[in-house]
Design a protein around this motif. Structure first.
Motif, PDB file in Angstrom:
ATOM      1  N   TYR A   1       0.844  -1.164   0.036  1.00 44.37           N
ATOM      2  CA  TYR A   1       0.109   0.157  -0.007  1.00 44.37           C
ATOM      3  C   TYR A   1       0.688   1.198  -0.027  1.00 44.37           C
ATOM      4  CZ  TYR A   1      -4.479  -2.077   0.498  1.00 44.37           C
ATOM      5  OH  TYR A   1      -5.824  -2.930   0.401  1.00 44.37           O
ATOM      6  N   GLU A   2       1.930   1.273   0.774  1.00 44.21           N
ATOM      7  CA  GLU A   2       2.669   2.299   0.668  1.00 44.21           C
ATOM      8  C   GLU A   2       3.591   2.606  -0.845  1.00 44.21           C
ATOM      9  OE1 GLU A   2       6.426   4.303   3.640  1.00 44.21           O
ATOM     10  OE2 GLU A   2       6.666   2.088   2.860  1.00 44.21           O
ATOM     11  N   GLU A   3       3.735   1.674  -1.282  1.00 45.09           N
ATOM     12  CA  GLU A   3       4.490   1.644  -2.617  1.00 45.09           C
ATOM     13  C   GLU A   3       3.545   2.186  -3.770  1.00 45.09           C
ATOM     14  OE1 GLU A   3       7.626   1.339  -5.090  1.00 45.09           O
ATOM     15  OE2 GLU A   3       7.534   0.416  -3.289  1.00 45.09           O
ATOM     16  N   CYS A   4       2.244   2.035  -3.480  1.00 47.16           N
ATOM     17  CA  CYS A   4       1.338   2.450  -4.346  1.00 47.16           C
ATOM     18  C   CYS A   4       0.646   3.996  -4.010  1.00 47.16           C
ATOM     19  CB  CYS A   4       0.084   1.856  -4.737  1.00 47.16           C
ATOM     20  SG  CYS A   4      -1.009   1.456  -3.579  1.00 47.16           S
ATOM     21  N   GLY A   5       1.302   4.753  -2.867  1.00 47.50           N
ATOM     22  CA  GLY A   5       0.891   5.816  -2.442  1.00 47.50           C
ATOM     23  C   GLY A   5      -0.093   5.987  -1.642  1.00 47.50           C
ATOM     24  N   GLN A   6      -0.654   4.823  -0.989  1.00 44.16           N
ATOM     25  CA  GLN A   6      -1.836   4.552  -0.098  1.00 44.16           C
ATOM     26  C   GLN A   6      -0.976   4.656   1.409  1.00 44.16           C
ATOM     27  OE1 GLN A   6      -5.100   2.501  -0.673  1.00 44.16           O
ATOM     28  NE2 GLN A   6      -4.980   2.558  -3.031  1.00 44.16           N
ATOM     29  N   ASN A   7      -0.476   5.607   1.927  1.00 46.98           N
ATOM     30  CA  ASN A   7       0.105   5.700   2.939  1.00 46.98           C
ATOM     31  C   ASN A   7      -0.783   5.512   4.326  1.00 46.98           C
ATOM     32  OD1 ASN A   7       2.743   6.114   1.562  1.00 46.98           O
ATOM     33  ND2 ASN A   7       2.668   8.281   2.277  1.00 46.98           N
ATOM     34  N   GLY A   8      -1.944   6.258   4.181  1.00 49.59           N
ATOM     35  CA  GLY A   8      -2.914   5.921   4.959  1.00 49.59           C
ATOM     36  C   GLY A   8      -3.298   4.658   5.402  1.00 49.59           C
ATOM     37  N   LYS A   9      -3.636   3.888   4.503  1.00 51.21           N
ATOM     38  CA  LYS A   9      -3.987   2.424   4.210  1.00 51.21           C
ATOM     39  C   LYS A   9      -3.016   1.463   4.831  1.00 51.21           C
ATOM     40  CE  LYS A   9      -6.857  -0.809   3.162  1.00 51.21           C
ATOM     41  NZ  LYS A   9      -7.889  -1.408   3.968  1.00 51.21           N
ATOM     42  N   ALA A  10      -1.690   1.903   4.302  1.00 49.90           N
ATOM     43  CA  ALA A  10      -0.648   1.213   4.893  1.00 49.90           C
ATOM     44  C   ALA A  10      -0.304   1.418   6.492  1.00 49.90           C
ATOM     45  CB  ALA A  10       0.725   1.774   4.236  1.00 49.90           C
TER      46      ALA A  10
ATOM     47  N   MET B   1       7.951  -0.632  11.298  1.00 51.23           N
ATOM     48  CA  MET B   1       7.531  -0.200  10.089  1.00 51.23           C
ATOM     49  C   MET B   1       6.670   0.924  10.338  1.00 51.23           C
ATOM     50  SD  MET B   1       5.454  -2.635   7.330  1.00 51.23           S
ATOM     51  CE  MET B   1       6.901  -3.286   6.360  1.00 51.23           C
ATOM     52  N   HIS B   2       5.552   0.717  11.324  1.00 54.88           N
ATOM     53  CA  HIS B   2       4.826   1.886  11.366  1.00 54.88           C
ATOM     54  C   HIS B   2       5.327   3.235  11.638  1.00 54.88           C
ATOM     55  CE1 HIS B   2       1.146   3.807  13.326  1.00 54.88           C
ATOM     56  NE2 HIS B   2       0.966   3.779  12.067  1.00 54.88           N
ATOM     57  N   ILE B   3       6.367   3.099  12.443  1.00 55.93           N
ATOM     58  CA  ILE B   3       7.183   4.370  12.893  1.00 55.93           C
ATOM     59  C   ILE B   3       7.954   4.786  11.666  1.00 55.93           C
ATOM     60  CG2 ILE B   3       8.930   5.292  14.327  1.00 55.93           C
ATOM     61  CD1 ILE B   3       8.324   3.134  16.445  1.00 55.93           C
ATOM     62  N   TRP B   4       8.459   4.089  10.931  1.00 50.87           N
ATOM     63  CA  TRP B   4       9.205   4.415   9.776  1.00 50.87           C
ATOM     64  C   TRP B   4       8.228   5.230   8.885  1.00 50.87           C
ATOM     65  CZ3 TRP B   4      14.021   4.989   8.205  1.00 50.87           C
ATOM     66  CH2 TRP B   4      15.155   4.477   8.585  1.00 50.87           C
ATOM     67  N   MET B   5       7.169   4.503   8.518  1.00 55.52           N
ATOM     68  CA  MET B   5       6.072   5.073   7.517  1.00 55.52           C
ATOM     69  C   MET B   5       5.615   6.657   8.120  1.00 55.52           C
ATOM     70  SD  MET B   5       3.703   1.774   6.761  1.00 55.52           S
ATOM     71  CE  MET B   5       4.480   0.441   5.419  1.00 55.52           C
ATOM     72  N   LEU B   6       5.537   6.540   9.403  1.00 57.12           N
ATOM     73  CA  LEU B   6       4.949   7.998   9.762  1.00 57.12           C
ATOM     74  C   LEU B   6       5.861   9.030   9.625  1.00 57.12           C
ATOM     75  CD1 LEU B   6       3.347   7.013  13.188  1.00 57.12           C
ATOM     76  CD2 LEU B   6       2.156   7.679  11.238  1.00 57.12           C
ATOM     77  N   TYR B   7       7.374   8.556   9.845  1.00 58.10           N
ATOM     78  CA  TYR B   7       8.330   9.483   9.616  1.00 58.10           C
ATOM     79  C   TYR B   7       8.933  10.027   8.199  1.00 58.10           C
ATOM     80  CZ  TYR B   7       9.930  10.387  14.661  1.00 58.10           C
ATOM     81  OH  TYR B   7      10.127  10.443  15.667  1.00 58.10           O
ATOM     82  N   GLU B   8       8.328   8.854   7.265  1.00 56.94           N
ATOM     83  CA  GLU B   8       8.718   8.978   5.843  1.00 56.94           C
ATOM     84  C   GLU B   8       7.652   9.909   5.250  1.00 56.94           C
ATOM     85  OE1 GLU B   8      11.013   7.326   3.527  1.00 56.94           O
ATOM     86  OE2 GLU B   8      12.106   7.356   5.303  1.00 56.94           O
ATOM     87  N   ASP B   9       6.445   9.944   5.792  1.00 55.74           N
ATOM     88  CA  ASP B   9       5.301  10.770   5.423  1.00 55.74           C
ATOM     89  C   ASP B   9       5.413  12.218   5.748  1.00 55.74           C
ATOM     90  OD1 ASP B   9       3.117  11.832   4.676  1.00 55.74           O
ATOM     91  OD2 ASP B   9       1.930  10.169   5.107  1.00 55.74           O
ATOM     92  N   ALA B  10       5.932  13.071   4.672  1.00 57.45           N
ATOM     93  CA  ALA B  10       5.992  14.570   5.166  1.00 57.45           C
ATOM     94  C   ALA B  10       4.751  15.114   5.899  1.00 57.45           C
ATOM     95  CB  ALA B  10       6.655  15.183   3.894  1.00 57.45           C
ATOM     96  N   SER B  11       3.735  14.496   5.214  1.00 57.67           N
ATOM     97  CA  SER B  11       2.481  15.273   5.794  1.00 57.67           C
ATOM     98  C   SER B  11       2.019  14.806   7.550  1.00 57.67           C
ATOM     99  CB  SER B  11       1.109  14.808   4.811  1.00 57.67           C
ATOM    100  OG  SER B  11       0.821  13.247   5.195  1.00 57.67           O
ATOM    101  N   VAL B  12       2.866  14.166   7.924  1.00 54.12           N
ATOM    102  CA  VAL B  12       2.653  13.655   9.392  1.00 54.12           C
ATOM    103  C   VAL B  12       3.516  14.584  10.205  1.00 54.12           C
ATOM    104  CG1 VAL B  12       2.630  11.818  11.069  1.00 54.12           C
ATOM    105  CG2 VAL B  12       2.002  11.283   8.721  1.00 54.12           C
ATOM    106  N   ASP B  13       2.951  15.206  11.171  1.00 56.87           N
ATOM    107  CA  ASP B  13       3.475  16.210  12.356  1.00 56.87           C
ATOM    108  C   ASP B  13       4.624  15.341  12.910  1.00 56.87           C
ATOM    109  OD1 ASP B  13       3.696  18.474  13.698  1.00 56.87           O
ATOM    110  OD2 ASP B  13       2.710  17.341  15.440  1.00 56.87           O
ATOM    111  N   ARG B  14       5.711  15.943  12.993  1.00 54.27           N
ATOM    112  CA  ARG B  14       6.928  14.865  13.886  1.00 54.27           C
ATOM    113  C   ARG B  14       6.591  14.904  15.098  1.00 54.27           C
ATOM    114  NH1 ARG B  14       7.527  13.070   9.885  1.00 54.27           N
ATOM    115  NH2 ARG B  14       8.826  13.804   8.165  1.00 54.27           N
ATOM    116  N   ALA B  15       5.528  15.796  15.789  1.00 57.32           N
ATOM    117  CA  ALA B  15       5.217  15.521  17.269  1.00 57.32           C
ATOM    118  C   ALA B  15       4.462  14.185  17.309  1.00 57.32           C
ATOM    119  CB  ALA B  15       4.443  16.662  17.760  1.00 57.32           C
ATOM    120  N   PHE B  16       3.536  14.086  16.542  1.00 60.32           N
ATOM    121  CA  PHE B  16       2.759  12.746  16.390  1.00 60.32           C
ATOM    122  C   PHE B  16       3.682  11.485  16.219  1.00 60.32           C
ATOM    123  CE2 PHE B  16       0.532   9.671  14.292  1.00 60.32           C
ATOM    124  CZ  PHE B  16      -0.571   9.308  15.060  1.00 60.32           C
ATOM    125  N   CYS B  17       4.597  11.664  15.390  1.00 59.84           N
ATOM    126  CA  CYS B  17       5.774  10.644  15.052  1.00 59.84           C
ATOM    127  C   CYS B  17       6.227  10.211  16.266  1.00 59.84           C
ATOM    128  CB  CYS B  17       6.658  10.927  14.089  1.00 59.84           C
ATOM    129  SG  CYS B  17       6.121  11.129  12.518  1.00 59.84           S
TER     130      CYS B  17
END
Length: 187
Positions: A109-118, A138-154
């Motif tokens: 899902y991450e590979e096809c751009g569906q980060n939320g679903k991933a 894996m979940h933490i990596w995905m959160l940090y890799e997603d620029a739209s996710v606030d770093r405080a949330f990560c």
């Protein structure tokens, strides 16, 4: 009838060994034919009230779907591969294999751009397999890799996962993640 399914499965396995787009498309076509045969067999056994082969049928279905997911991934159909993996999750009972499927599905899902679903798949897997370091990392990596996710949330999620599982800090992948995204935590 069962011989035809066996024949299709044999062809499926052979084509799966070839590393071409055409072979992957043939695997998908053969896989669909196998799935149709399995469904017909299930309906016949329901009509005759014979369900003794359901475990064998599930194992065949899982194997066929595994080949289909790999073929979909090879030709770049990541979302379809993820859907197939989700279907496999419905059949698989072994916890270790389920964990692998959760990781694979999230990655697809991450590979096809569906980060939320991933991320949702990771969280679902963590709820089910509460001792999974791999899904947490894996979940933490995905959160940090997603620029739209606030770093405080990560950081908050990271702290929560470490609180739930203190040994996570010893995980090699977690340490790489920490080095990459949390250099201020060094020392």
């Amino acid at each position: 009838e069962d011989q035809l399914l066996g024949y299709y499965q044999c062809l499926l396995k052979g084509y799966a060994l070839l590393d071409t787009e055409q072979a992957s498309r043939i695997v998908l076509s053969l896989g669909e034919s196998c799935m149709e045969r399995l469904e017909e067999d299930r309906e016949e056994s329901r009509e005759s009230e014979e369900s003794r082969e359901s475990g064998e049928s599930s194992a065949k279905e899982t194997e066929i779907r595994r080949y289909m997911a790999a073929a979909s991934e090879k030709i770049g159909e990541f979302e379809e591969a993820a859907h197939i993996c989700e279907e496999m999750l419905k059949l698989e009972e072994d916890e270790e294999k389920r964990e692998e499927l959760y990781c694979k599905t999230a990655m697809l899902y991450e590979e096809c751009g569906q980060n939320g679903k991933a991320g949702d798949i990771c969280v679902q897997g963590i709820k089910e397999i509460s001792d999974s370091e791999e899904l947490r990392v894996m979940h933490i990596w995905m959160l940090y890799e997603d620029a739209s996710v606030d770093r405080a949330f990560c950081a908050q999620m990271t702290e929560e996962y470490v609180r739930q599982m203190p040994g996570l800090q010893e995980n090699e992948d977690f340490q790489k993640l920490r080095f990459t995204y949390m250099p201020e935590d060094e020392g």
